[in-house]
Design a protein around this motif. Structure first.
Motif: not given
Length: 210
Positions: A190-199
């Motif tokens: 969840v964190v990994h995907v969220a960061l990929a969306v943000l960056v």
């Protein structure tokens, strides 16, 4: 001034973009992602057959349809994850990638970068280097990946691998360890995907390498 600008543009265009994620990393990363999703969804169906807690997972997010079908999916994904994961670990160690990317990890660095991330001051300009929070998360998820495989084997073959099962404190404890590791992996994803969306440039690098 304009001629210098044109020359600069030609120079920039002629300079190849730096490879951030080599081909082997990208290939193994996406295979791991597919295998992990299959294992999680089938694992939730297996959990529903004998819940550890007072809840079950909705059928819409499970895989296999019933216990037998879920086990088939789970074991198939398990072998894919194990082979691919071993290849990732071997190449990561042989190429020195783990040493360059994940070390050193210091408490001071983790605290400092975590504070910067929470206040929106953490820079993502240099994708070739992991910050201390990333180092801790990636090193931790590798360790959890090893633990989830071992605990899974202890559950799968508690008689044949009785010494491994005993190391976990028995079959029932191994199930709890397996579930907790799965929950930690889901949280990481969840964190990994969220960061990929943000960056998004980090996602682009994991797709085309540059």
């Amino acid at each position: 001034m304009s001629s210098l600008t044109v020359n600069d543009r030609h120079t920039a265009a002629a300079t190849p973009a730096k490879v951030i994620q080599p081909a082997w990393v990208r290939t193994l990363h996406w295979i791991n992602a597919v295998a992990m999703v299959l294992m999680i969804m089938s694992g939730w169906q297996i959990y529903n057959a004998s819940p550890l807690f007072d809840f079950t997972f909705p059928k819409t997010i499970t895989l296999g349809g019933w216990l037998g079908g879920a086990l088939l999916w789970h074991f198939a994904a398990m072998w894919l994850l194990m082979v691919n994961g071993l290849a990732y670990l071997a190449l990561g160690l042989a190429t020195g990638r783990f040493r360059r990317k994940l070390l050193p990890i210091t408490p001071e660095g983790v605290i400092s970068d975590a504070r910067a991330a929470l206040t929106g001051k953490l820079s993502h300009d240099d994708l070739t280097k992991y910050n201390y929070v990333q180092k801790l998360l990636y090193a931790g998820i590798i360790a959890i990946g090893v633990l989830v495989v071992l605990s899974g084997l202890a559950i799968w073959k508690p008689v044949q691998l009785q010494y491994l099962t005993a190391l976990f404190g028995g079959y029932d404890v191994a199930r709890y360890v397996h579930f907790i590791c799965m929950a930690a992996i889901v949280a990481f994803l969840v964190v990994h995907v969220a960061l990929a969306v943000l960056v998004p440039k980090s996602l682009r690098a994991m797709i085309i390498g540059r």
